[in-house]
Design a protein around this motif. Structure first.
Motif, mmCIF file in Angstrom:
data_model
loop_
_atom_site.group_PDB
_atom_site.id
_atom_site.type_symbol
_atom_site.label_atom_id
_atom_site.label_comp_id
_atom_site.label_asym_id
_atom_site.label_seq_id
_atom_site.Cartn_x
_atom_site.Cartn_y
_atom_site.Cartn_z
ATOM 1 N N MET A 68 0.847 -1.182 0.000
ATOM 2 C CA MET A 68 0.000 0.000 0.000
ATOM 3 C C MET A 68 0.893 1.246 0.000
ATOM 4 O O MET A 68 1.286 1.760 1.045
ATOM 5 N N ALA A 126 2.651 4.862 -0.020
ATOM 6 C CA ALA A 126 2.286 6.181 0.494
ATOM 7 C C ALA A 126 2.343 7.197 -0.623
ATOM 8 O O ALA A 126 2.955 6.985 -1.665
ATOM 9 N N TYR A 166 5.045 5.140 8.258
ATOM 10 C CA TYR A 166 4.016 4.507 7.436
ATOM 11 C C TYR A 166 2.595 4.929 7.839
ATOM 12 O O TYR A 166 1.633 4.235 7.543
ATOM 13 N N ARG A 167 2.489 6.069 8.512
ATOM 14 C CA ARG A 167 1.151 6.584 8.837
ATOM 15 C C ARG A 167 0.447 6.969 7.540
ATOM 16 O O ARG A 167 1.034 7.645 6.691
ATOM 17 N N PRO A 168 -0.806 6.552 7.353
ATOM 18 C CA PRO A 168 -1.524 6.886 6.110
ATOM 19 C C PRO A 168 -1.628 8.398 5.904
ATOM 20 O O PRO A 168 -1.869 9.145 6.850
ATOM 21 N N LYS A 169 -1.419 8.827 4.659
ATOM 22 C CA LYS A 169 -1.476 10.262 4.348
ATOM 23 C C LYS A 169 -2.858 10.698 3.853
ATOM 24 O O LYS A 169 -3.247 11.842 4.005
ATOM 25 N N GLU A 202 -5.765 5.568 1.881
ATOM 26 C CA GLU A 202 -4.693 4.707 2.391
ATOM 27 C C GLU A 202 -5.039 4.063 3.726
ATOM 28 O O GLU A 202 -4.300 3.204 4.209
ATOM 29 N N LEU A 203 -6.134 4.487 4.347
ATOM 30 C CA LEU A 203 -6.527 3.907 5.630
ATOM 31 C C LEU A 203 -6.984 2.467 5.413
ATOM 32 O O LEU A 203 -7.643 2.154 4.426
ATOM 33 N N SER A 218 -5.093 9.161 12.727
ATOM 34 C CA SER A 218 -4.735 9.083 11.304
ATOM 35 C C SER A 218 -5.905 9.492 10.424
ATOM 36 O O SER A 218 -5.730 10.163 9.395
ATOM 37 N N ALA A 264 -5.926 12.683 7.920
ATOM 38 C CA ALA A 264 -6.160 12.463 6.488
ATOM 39 C C ALA A 264 -7.300 13.350 5.993
ATOM 40 O O ALA A 264 -7.244 13.895 4.879
ATOM 41 N N ARG A 273 -1.175 -4.372 5.547
ATOM 42 C CA ARG A 273 -0.287 -3.268 5.921
ATOM 43 C C ARG A 273 1.004 -3.801 6.538
ATOM 44 O O ARG A 273 2.095 -3.283 6.275
#
Length: 329
Positions: A1, A3, A17-20, A24-25, A59, A63, A176
């Motif tokens: 997945m 980014a 690797y935090r979803p932007k 991406e969640l 997150s 987002a 993930r």
């Protein structure tokens, strides 16, 4: 997945690797779909996110903020306060009130105030926040994030649209996890992945933290290395402990368990948690299982108020030996 931008190499993996973006969640598709519609229709209400740690609450709202505002607007249009900030009435009447009451001259739309770990706010601060939410709705939207909904006063709950973030399932975590493993080129066995998911209990943040720690301490991340890295008892250790308590005499069982605890640095509370799970899996008669669970609950309560681990270990062994004697009869 992948980014949306290359992650920075020196960040902890949790942040790296935090979803932007919302796309991406990895979970809570119903919540994300609803929030996405709110944003597209320009109808975002005040929000209240609650649920266990590591389930994507922060997150998700970050987002959303990136979707609503451009990168140049984020600093001026979003105010984020977390657990490290003061939670008294002063911060509400000062920082929050000032941010909510001032409008930006050249930018339309509303501002966003994110109150993370809001269950740490005092009751006075929460009561002061009620009026600000009502008075400045035209200018600002609030997103209140907490782990325990019961610690948020009903008056605040009624002013927000509530979303519960449940613990993540294995099916949600695994893609993930595999992506991070591939990106970091870590050697992880299948039993290592299962151990990560078992210990994390639906907390994605915990999965990545344990993975990073174990990968730095060992060449291969397997079940043993994960449990050793976190200080948790191995499944085989728990089986040995229950076997000793049920089949050995009291003195032998006590000395063997104490030796294992000392050698591996195990806490009795962690042992108790895993023994509790094992008791549910063993096919004991109902009255035997109830007796054991009641005795273990008493031991756990006494441990929580600071009693001696050695004394409580004796109590735990005695409970199992009483059951063993009863089953022999």
């Amino acid at each position: 997945m992948p980014a949306s931008e290359p992650p920075k190499a020196n960040l902890p993996w949790v942040e790296k690797y935090r979803p932007k973006g919302l796309d991406e969640l990895i979970s809570h598709t119903d919540i994300i779909r609803t929030l996405d519609k709110f944003i597209k229709d320009d109808q975002l209400p005040h929000l209240l996110f609650y649920g266990p740690p590591g389930t994507g609450k922060t997150s998700t709202i970050l987002a959303c903020a990136r979707k609503i505002y451009s990168s140049t607007q984020l600093n001026s249009m979003v105010l984020e306060l977390n657990a490290s900030d003061d939670r008294g009435i002063g911060i509400v009447r000062g920082v929050i009130l000032n941010f909510a009451s001032t409008r930006t001259i050249f930018k339309g739309g509303f501002k966003l105030i994110i109150l993370d770990e809001a269950d740490a706010m005092t009751s006075d601060a929460q009561n002061a926040l009620r009026r600000i939410i009502e008075k400045y709705t035209e200018n600002v939207r609030f997103c209140i994030i907490c782990n325990y909904l019961s610690k948020i006063i009903p008056a605040l709950q009624s002013r927000c649209t509530r979303f519960r973030f449940a613990p993540l399932s294995e099916e949600q975590i695994m893609p993930r996890l595999n992506y991070v493993i591939d990106q970091e080129k870590v050697t992880v066995t299948e039993d290592g992945k299962q151990a990560l998911i078992t210990l994390a209990k639906g907390d994605m943040r915990k999965v990545l933290n344990i993975l990073q720690s174990a990968s730095m301490a060992y060449d291969e991340v397997n079940e043993n290395s994960v449990y050793l890295c976190t200080g948790q008892p191995l499944k085989s250790d728990i089986m040995h402990i229950v076997n000793w308590m049920m089949n050995e005499d009291f003195k032998t069982a006590y000395s063997q368990i104490l030796e294992l605890k000392t050698a591996k640095g195990l806490a009795l509370e962690d042992i108790l948690t895993d023994v509790h799970a094992l008791v549910h899996r063993i096919d004991y008669p109902p009255d035997i299982r109830i007796h054991l669970l009641s005795k273990m609950a008493d031991v756990e309560h006494r441990l929580s108020v600071g009693t001696s681990e050695k004394v409580q270990l004796s109590s735990l062994i005695a409970a199992f030996q009483a059951v063993a004697d009863k089953m022999v009869e």
